[in-house]
Design a protein around this motif. Sequence first.
Motif, PDB file in Angstrom:
ATOM      1  N   ARG A 309       1.109  -0.872  -0.027  1.00 41.93           N
ATOM      2  CA  ARG A 309       0.364  -0.011  -0.131  1.00 41.93           C
ATOM      3  C   ARG A 309       0.993   1.539  -0.573  1.00 41.93           C
ATOM      4  O   ARG A 309       2.262   0.850   0.477  1.00 41.93           O
ATOM      5  N   LEU A 310       1.237   2.145  -1.000  1.00 37.59           N
ATOM      6  CA  LEU A 310       1.386   3.434  -0.247  1.00 37.59           C
ATOM      7  C   LEU A 310       0.758   4.175   0.025  1.00 37.59           C
ATOM      8  O   LEU A 310      -0.179   5.036  -0.083  1.00 37.59           O
ATOM      9  N   THR A 311       1.582   4.491   1.446  1.00 36.13           N
ATOM     10  CA  THR A 311       1.569   4.760   2.443  1.00 36.13           C
ATOM     11  C   THR A 311       2.920   4.855   3.663  1.00 36.13           C
ATOM     12  O   THR A 311       3.707   4.387   3.121  1.00 36.13           O
ATOM     13  N   VAL A 316       7.273   4.598   1.919  1.00 39.09           N
ATOM     14  CA  VAL A 316       7.116   5.315   0.631  1.00 39.09           C
ATOM     15  C   VAL A 316       8.056   6.030   0.964  1.00 39.09           C
ATOM     16  O   VAL A 316       8.896   6.476  -0.125  1.00 39.09           O
ATOM     17  N   THR A 338      -1.186   0.921  -4.773  1.00 45.95           N
ATOM     18  CA  THR A 338      -2.134   2.292  -4.763  1.00 45.95           C
ATOM     19  C   THR A 338      -2.270   2.736  -3.729  1.00 45.95           C
ATOM     20  O   THR A 338      -1.919   1.675  -2.720  1.00 45.95           O
ATOM     21  N   LEU A 343       1.777   9.969  -3.405  1.00 45.18           N
ATOM     22  CA  LEU A 343       3.163   9.121  -3.733  1.00 45.18           C
ATOM     23  C   LEU A 343       3.193   8.454  -4.895  1.00 45.18           C
ATOM     24  O   LEU A 343       3.609   8.547  -5.275  1.00 45.18           O
ATOM     25  N   ALA A 344       1.825   7.683  -5.301  1.00 46.04           N
ATOM     26  CA  ALA A 344       1.735   7.865  -6.531  1.00 46.04           C
ATOM     27  C   ALA A 344       1.985   8.602  -7.790  1.00 46.04           C
ATOM     28  O   ALA A 344       3.246   8.229  -8.742  1.00 46.04           O
ATOM     29  N   LEU A 347       6.112   8.511  -7.878  1.00 47.76           N
ATOM     30  CA  LEU A 347       6.721   7.671  -8.291  1.00 47.76           C
ATOM     31  C   LEU A 347       7.304   7.758  -9.885  1.00 47.76           C
ATOM     32  O   LEU A 347       7.477   7.087 -10.410  1.00 47.76           O
ATOM     33  N   PHE A 360       7.075   1.661 -12.319  1.00 46.12           N
ATOM     34  CA  PHE A 360       5.613   1.580 -11.468  1.00 46.12           C
ATOM     35  C   PHE A 360       4.329   1.518 -11.899  1.00 46.12           C
ATOM     36  O   PHE A 360       3.794   1.509 -12.977  1.00 46.12           O
ATOM     37  N   GLU A 362       0.241   1.348 -10.771  1.00 43.88           N
ATOM     38  CA  GLU A 362      -0.580   1.689 -10.252  1.00 43.88           C
ATOM     39  C   GLU A 362      -1.671   0.258  -9.988  1.00 43.88           C
ATOM     40  O   GLU A 362      -2.959   1.114 -10.668  1.00 43.88           O
TER      41      GLU A 362
END
Length: 485
Positions: A309-311, A316, A338, A343-344, A347, A360, A362
Amino acid sequence: MAINPLSILFVASEVEGLIKSGGLADVAKALPQALDALGQDVRVTLPGYRKIKALEEAPIALETHLDHWPHTPYKVRQLAIGEVTVYAIECDHYFARNEMYSEYNQAYADNGERFSFFSAACLDMLPKLQFQPDIIHANDWHTGFVPYLLKHRYAEFPFFAHTKSIISIHNAVFKGVFSFDELPTLPEMQGRYAPDAAVSATHVTMLKAGVMTADKVNAVSPTYAEELKTELGSHGMAKEFRARAHDLVGILNGCDYSDWNPSTDDFLPEKYHAEMSSMLAGKAACKQGLQQRVGLPERDVAVYGMVCRLTSQKGVHYLLPILERFLKLDAQLVIVGTGDPILATQLAEIAACHSDKFAFVEAYSNELAHLVEAGSDFFLMPSEFEPCGLNQIYSMAYGTLPIVRAVGGLKDSVVDYDIAPESATGFAFINPEPIELLSVMQRSLLFYLQQKDEMERMQLYAMQQKFCWKEAAKEYLALYRSALN
């Protein structure tokens, strides 16, 4: 059969095989199955979400209403995960929704009401089903009111006279904070006096309710149990965890290798097992398959993978500041995940500038997650905190060396090469700083380039490690018996 088997009710908000959003679901499937295999009478209960595909066809085991005010009607449908009976508590008012907890990144406004009803129904159904558990095992904030109600509502109730409760903490950052007004399903909260649950004159946290009233408190790794007693590690509940220190036990999660096994994994272009020539051929084919799948040049270079998870919890924000410096080196990076849109975007922008080295994706893709685990040489888990973590265990099973921050379950499961080369299974760093992460990534790349034989020996050794649920289940049985005694 086991000698004097226990009757156990395992209470969770999600169960792998029926409905899942995270690691809790994996535990809620695997631990009850492991306890069942040890001869215990274990049953699972979860909310009857509309999203559970098998729900409509499942037989109705009970049609009733809460005995206590507000007498909400509900049904119990009987499902199964393998040999284990599962009770789904069906109440359309609360669970006939598109998702479990939230939609469009917004939590449902009545989550406090929904999960306090679920907690009440879990206990209300047991005498009616004539299932009398020795142990009720609650999990995370969603079920925090189960131990609370067992202690307060049912204290004088003969049916529960010998029933004890456990609560497992999978992630203490989520506490279930609600105002008294948001809990209309619990008459106990209407007097606005609940010292075991309250955090202010107006609010309670459901996690505190469970931690302060359960007979035993469990964390999903030994190091996480220690971290919960600190201000930083507990996210503000250190006082409560320290108060329960005598009853707080850390048990490292096992791994369900039926899903994560390179010798049986249908997502891989070539299967392989823990033998040197098989591992080398299989990982080479999977690396090529991964490079093709994500559009990276098919080169024999070190590949670093990350699926998360993008947290900020997953670290990240430690990776982003050093990413372009790392991409100057001769290596490739694949990140799949995701989450936080900021952050997404960051990246994606870096990937666009370095498309020959960094891909990357997503997306949430189980198939791609398996391919990243098999096709990478190293797997990044620079977590800010990690109660247990599973991907480092999956990585080892696939001969992929985890690069972790030495916290929680990561510290308990990954041995750093610089500390103990003979028994090493990966690389670790301690300080939560981007430069520390860059340093350990550079260290691993040098190892890959300069110590090829040693790298291959370490990969094979990592594949031979086993984190079995059977062993974890034995530790849980000991914890249950200590609660009963």
